[in-house]
Write a protein that holds these residues in place. Structure first.
Motif, PDB file in Angstrom:
ATOM      1  N   PRO A 102       0.820  -1.214   0.000  1.00 52.84           N
ATOM      2  CA  PRO A 102       0.000   0.000   0.000  1.00 52.84           C
ATOM      3  C   PRO A 102       0.857   1.269   0.000  1.00 52.84           C
ATOM      4  CG  PRO A 102      -0.840  -1.572   1.613  1.00 52.84           C
ATOM      5  CD  PRO A 102       0.469  -2.110   1.110  1.00 52.84           C
ATOM      6  N   GLU A 103       2.018   1.214   0.661  1.00 51.55           N
ATOM      7  CA  GLU A 103       2.910   2.379   0.698  1.00 51.55           C
ATOM      8  C   GLU A 103       3.475   2.684  -0.686  1.00 51.55           C
ATOM      9  OE1 GLU A 103       2.787   0.612   4.803  1.00 51.55           O
ATOM     10  OE2 GLU A 103       3.060  -0.230   2.804  1.00 51.55           O
ATOM     11  N   ILE A 104       3.840   1.648  -1.423  1.00 51.25           N
ATOM     12  CA  ILE A 104       4.324   1.854  -2.793  1.00 51.25           C
ATOM     13  C   ILE A 104       3.212   2.441  -3.640  1.00 51.25           C
ATOM     14  CG2 ILE A 104       5.057   0.677  -4.915  1.00 51.25           C
ATOM     15  CD1 ILE A 104       6.679  -1.248  -3.128  1.00 51.25           C
ATOM     16  N   SER A 119      11.231   3.620 -14.146  1.00 50.89           N
ATOM     17  CA  SER A 119      10.892   3.790 -12.727  1.00 50.89           C
ATOM     18  C   SER A 119      10.845   2.448 -11.998  1.00 50.89           C
ATOM     19  CB  SER A 119       9.535   4.481 -12.595  1.00 50.89           C
ATOM     20  OG  SER A 119       9.590   5.784 -13.139  1.00 50.89           O
ATOM     21  N   GLU A 120      11.462   2.403 -10.845  1.00 48.93           N
ATOM     22  CA  GLU A 120      11.469   1.204  -9.990  1.00 48.93           C
ATOM     23  C   GLU A 120      11.127   1.610  -8.565  1.00 48.93           C
ATOM     24  OE1 GLU A 120      11.894  -2.002 -10.701  1.00 48.93           O
ATOM     25  OE2 GLU A 120      12.240  -1.632 -12.828  1.00 48.93           O
ATOM     26  N   TYR A 121      10.364   0.769  -7.902  1.00 44.13           N
ATOM     27  CA  TYR A 121       9.965   1.008  -6.522  1.00 44.13           C
ATOM     28  C   TYR A 121      10.238  -0.242  -5.697  1.00 44.13           C
ATOM     29  CZ  TYR A 121       7.055   4.743  -8.523  1.00 44.13           C
ATOM     30  OH  TYR A 121       6.601   5.844  -9.201  1.00 44.13           O
ATOM     31  N   GLU A 122      10.591  -0.031  -4.434  1.00 45.13           N
ATOM     32  CA  GLU A 122      10.686  -1.127  -3.486  1.00 45.13           C
ATOM     33  C   GLU A 122      10.358  -0.581  -2.105  1.00 45.13           C
ATOM     34  OE1 GLU A 122      14.707  -2.626  -3.223  1.00 45.13           O
ATOM     35  OE2 GLU A 122      15.364  -0.887  -2.093  1.00 45.13           O
ATOM     36  N   GLY A 182      12.338  -1.200  12.438  1.00 46.63           N
ATOM     37  CA  GLY A 182      10.903  -1.236  12.181  1.00 46.63           C
ATOM     38  C   GLY A 182      10.375  -0.068  11.365  1.00 46.63           C
ATOM     39  N   GLU A 183      11.263   0.764  10.814  1.00 48.03           N
ATOM     40  CA  GLU A 183      10.832   1.881   9.971  1.00 48.03           C
ATOM     41  C   GLU A 183      10.475   1.365   8.579  1.00 48.03           C
ATOM     42  OE1 GLU A 183      14.200   4.514  10.029  1.00 48.03           O
ATOM     43  OE2 GLU A 183      13.591   5.417  11.944  1.00 48.03           O
ATOM     44  N   THR A 184       9.433   1.948   7.995  1.00 51.53           N
ATOM     45  CA  THR A 184       8.988   1.570   6.648  1.00 51.53           C
ATOM     46  C   THR A 184       9.404   2.656   5.672  1.00 51.53           C
ATOM     47  OG1 THR A 184       7.109   0.359   7.555  1.00 51.53           O
ATOM     48  CG2 THR A 184       6.973   1.011   5.235  1.00 51.53           C
ATOM     49  N   TRP A 185      10.175   2.268   4.668  1.00 49.50           N
ATOM     50  CA  TRP A 185      10.669   3.195   3.650  1.00 49.50           C
ATOM     51  C   TRP A 185      10.316   2.665   2.262  1.00 49.50           C
ATOM     52  CZ3 TRP A 185      13.439   7.754   4.526  1.00 49.50           C
ATOM     53  CH2 TRP A 185      13.821   7.982   5.851  1.00 49.50           C
ATOM     54  N   VAL A 186       9.926   3.580   1.380  1.00 51.94           N
ATOM     55  CA  VAL A 186       9.731   3.240  -0.027  1.00 51.94           C
ATOM     56  C   VAL A 186      10.839   3.928  -0.806  1.00 51.94           C
ATOM     57  CG1 VAL A 186       8.259   3.481  -2.061  1.00 51.94           C
ATOM     58  CG2 VAL A 186       7.243   2.896   0.156  1.00 51.94           C
ATOM     59  N   ASN A 187      11.567   3.140  -1.582  1.00 55.32           N
ATOM     60  CA  ASN A 187      12.657   3.653  -2.412  1.00 55.32           C
ATOM     61  C   ASN A 187      12.189   3.724  -3.855  1.00 55.32           C
ATOM     62  OD1 ASN A 187      14.515   3.609  -0.181  1.00 55.32           O
ATOM     63  ND2 ASN A 187      14.608   1.404  -0.448  1.00 55.32           N
TER      64      ASN A 187
END
Length: 172
Positions: free
Chosen positions: A28-30, A94-97, A104-109
């Protein structure tokens, strides 16, 4: 009956020992981050802002101590749309991960190529960029981005110098 209870307890213990998924390319974050980028491309500032926490800190080509608010990012982005037409991220590049850190931090790259055409000259620029966004409760709370816009800055400086030279010639 005892054997069933032991098997059930064993399965519960085994299941509790498994780690939460720490890397994915679907979340969902991506999806939220993609939508925020689409809103940027469309200059839909209200929608873009909706993906950020009110207290979000944005660090685009600056250090943490020079971070700006989402409102300031939108202000700068509005200025960009005055200078550039066809602002876009190239979908095929474009690439996402998403990663969950040890803390426990949530990151979208995100890695991609930004493309824009300078209205004053018609020149097209493509800038490779990397942006990472930290999510808390479904909102971006921190965003860090890096790209090299030196060519654009130099071309804008040349354009400004040429305009100044023309202005000074016509006033003489």
């Amino acid at each position: 009956m005892k054997k069933i209870a032991i098997v059930v307890i064993g399965l519960v213990v085994l299941a509790s020992c498994q780690e939460k998924q720490r890397y994915t390319q679907q979340s969902p974050e991506i999806d939220s981050f993609k939508k925020s980028i689409e809103a940027y491309e469309k200059a839909d500032w209200a929608t873009m802002k909706s993906f950020y926490a009110d207290t979000a800190k944005i660090e685009h080509n600056v250090t943490k101590d020079k971070a700006v608010s989402i409102d300031k990012l939108i202000e700068v982005s509005k200025e960009d749309t005055k200078l550039f037409s066809n602002i876009d991220f190239i979908d095929s590049e474009s690439e996402y991960e998403m990663v969950v850190t040890d803390n426990g931090e949530t990151w979208v790259n995100f890695w991609g190529d930004w493309k824009g055409t300078l209205k004053a000259t018609g020149e097209e620029y493509i800038l490779p960029c990397a942006i990472t966004a930290q999510f808390v409760n479904g909102k971006i709370v921190r965003e860090v981005g890096f790209w090299n816009n030196t060519k654009i800055a130099m071309d804008m400086q040349k354009l400004s110098a040429a305009t100044t030279a023309v202005d000074s010639t016509t006033t003489k």
